[in-house]
Design an enzyme around this catalytic site. Structure first.
Site, PDB file in Angstrom:
ATOM      1  N   GLU A 177      31.548  -3.517  61.828  1.00 22.50           N
ATOM      2  CA  GLU A 177      31.636  -4.915  62.258  1.00 22.50           C
ATOM      3  C   GLU A 177      32.926  -5.264  62.792  1.00 22.50           C
ATOM      4  O   GLU A 177      33.870  -5.393  62.369  1.00 22.50           O
ATOM      5  CB  GLU A 177      31.361  -5.945  60.999  1.00 22.50           C
ATOM      6  CG  GLU A 177      30.170  -5.701  60.507  1.00 22.50           C
ATOM      7  CD  GLU A 177      29.002  -6.029  61.097  1.00 22.50           C
ATOM      8  OE1 GLU A 177      28.874  -6.417  62.133  1.00 22.50           O
ATOM      9  OE2 GLU A 177      27.708  -5.530  60.572  1.00 22.50           O
ATOM     10  N   CYS A 224      35.752 -13.308  64.280  1.00 22.63           N
ATOM     11  CA  CYS A 224      35.294 -12.451  65.345  1.00 22.63           C
ATOM     12  C   CYS A 224      34.265 -12.720  66.192  1.00 22.63           C
ATOM     13  O   CYS A 224      34.002 -12.124  67.170  1.00 22.63           O
ATOM     14  CB  CYS A 224      34.869 -11.165  64.400  1.00 22.63           C
ATOM     15  SG  CYS A 224      33.536 -11.737  63.304  1.00 22.63           S
TER      16      CYS A 224
END
Length: 479
Positions: free
Chosen positions: A224, A258
């Protein structure tokens, strides 16, 4: 992530990590298929521990950041962690059931099943920006799938790591779930362990090192990562609506997310309107900065200096900075960076090349929608894409022709909190998925099983070949 010489403390931590890893391997071999009842019990214990430790966790995260909004910790860390457990426990029995599959007529009589087995010991590498949720989210999937887990916390969040270790020790033995702490060399050693699956959340460059280390053991990885997630405003979108939602996604956790919108593509004739709208919205959300408990600090001096350097470089190279500091406060002795809009950017500027991860928002004007779509397509595929426009046919078109790990239409960041959707990147922004059912599948081995009892219907295809029955099989099925 170059090789570092371990300190005595790191050497001791690495030795302890290997010991715990071996304990978990041994424990898994002794109990390789926990029942649904055992898994649900473990998840409920985890939920209860989160509820009991919520105040110490809020305080620890606040300490690690210097100042972290308690509401942001509740909204982005505790709430989705608890909701993920509730969602999973309600559906876990159904996920665990073997799925029946079709058997072709040529292979009858027989049955086909897919059995979902735990993988074993799962490694979870946690970043600093959401140190609770990005530990608990993967852990929920790992436990639901019947695994054991080692969690490596970021060296940038030591207080959170201490409380999380205490919390997990209150409901799990070390041979079930354990927290590993330490500096970079401990993280390097962690990524080299022969896990049955390794999930890493963090930057793209470190993700490459993690994947390389995991490859030595053929350990499957879920990465990720991040990237530059664009917000695209359609020509006919009401600017005030888009600005409000972009301001929320960028201001949350001071942009240290993010999936935060990294830059905005705006119709060039709406640029000034957007700047004014963002200025108004961000000023309303954060009327003060210095002592405002709602506005989060940059995690540490290193990240603060990085962002400051990028802003200075952009300004030197001709960018126009619009700093949003409504009370005109002196922030020099803090790690606060005021929300900053950046205009007149150039592609060569670092903040247009690298993921920003801070409260800085470049705005790039475009002349027509195709030009904006080409701008996105010319760049690495991002972790998230945000499209603002109310025309449903345009929404459908953008959804189909753009690539990103995930997408929101007329919103930002909230897709991550949807338990019934997979979360994961694509290309430079990551690989693999987790959350919800996809998390269960990621941490399970879907084992195909073909079952035959006494009657052997396959005998006609055994050697020696050339019989009439085999010729009949060819004529019947190869056509």
């Amino acid at each position: 992530m170059n090789a570092a010489q371990p300190t005595p403390e790191s050497t001791a931590a690495i030795e302890a990590m290997h010991r715990v890893f071996q304990q978990q391997q041994k424990a898994f071999r002794a109990a390789p298929m926990p029942s649904a009842e055992q898994r649900i019990k473990a998840l409920k214990h985890l939920k209860q521990a989160l509820l009991e430790y919520q105040q110490p966790l809020i305080s620890a995260i606040n300490s690690d950041f210097g100042r972290r909004s308690a509401d942001e910790t509740l909204l982005a860390e505790l709430l989705p962690s608890v909701e993920a457990i509730k969602y999973t426990t309600r559906r876990l029995r159904g996920w665990m059931k073997p799925s029946r599959r079709q058997v072709g007529i040529a292979f009858q009589p027989g049955k086909a099943r897919v059995v979902y087995q735990p993988l074993g010991v799962i490694g979870i590498m946690v970043p600093w920006n959401y140190p609770l949720y990005l530990a608990i989210g993967p852990l929920v999937g790992a436990l639901a799938a019947g695994n054991r887990a080692l969690i490596k916390m970021s060296e940038s969040t030591p207080a959170t790591a201490t409380v999380l270790r205490q919390m997990l020790a209150s409901c799990f033995g070390e041979d079930e779930v354990a927290v590993i702490t330490g500096e970079v060399e401990v993280g390097q050693a962690f990524s080299k362990l022969p896990f049955d699956h390794l999930l890493f959340t963090g930057g793209t460059e470190i993700g490459r090192h993690v994947m390389r280390a995991a490859a030595e053991n053929l350990t499957p990885v879920t990465l990720e990562l991040g990237g530059k997630s664009p917000a695209l405003i359609a020509p006919d979108m009401p600017i005030a609506d888009a600005a409000e939602r972009i301001a929320f996604g960028k201001g949350f956790n001071a942009g240290q997310t993010c999936v935060a919108p990294d830059y905005v593509l705006c119709p060039e004739d709406k640029l000034d309107i957007l700047v004014d709208a963002l200025h108004q919205r961000l000023s309303r959300m954060y009327p003060t900065l210095r002592d405002n408990p709602d506005y989060t600090w940059i995690i540490n001096q290193r990240q603060y200096q990085r962002l400051s350097n990028w802003l200075q470089q952009a300004e030197r190279e001709g960018a126009r900075l619009i700093t949003i500091n409504p009370a005109n406060e002196d922030l020099a002795d803090t790690r606060i960076i005021a929300p900053t809009l950046v205009l007149d950017t150039a592609d060569g500027m670092t903040l247009m090349q690298e993921e920003i991860f801070g409260p800085i928002l470049p705005i790039v004007p475009y002349q027509n929608l195709q030009q904006a779509l080409d701008y996105i397509a010319d760049r690495p595929r991002p972790l998230a894409l945000y499209y603002f426009g109310y025309d449903r046919s345009d929404q459908q078109r953008i959804m189909q022709i753009t690539h990103a790990g995930g997408m929101c239409i007329n919103d930002t960041i909230l897709h991550v909190a949807q338990d019934d959707m997979p979360f994961g990147g694509i290309g430079p922004s990551g690989m693999g998925h987790y959350h919800g059912h996809e998390g269960f599948l990621t941490f399970s081995k879907a084992k195909g099983v073909y079952i035959k009892q006494r009657f052997n219907g396959a005998r006609p295809i055994y050697p020696p070949y050339g019989g009439k029955m085999l010729q009949w099989v060819y004529k019947l099925f190869i056509r």
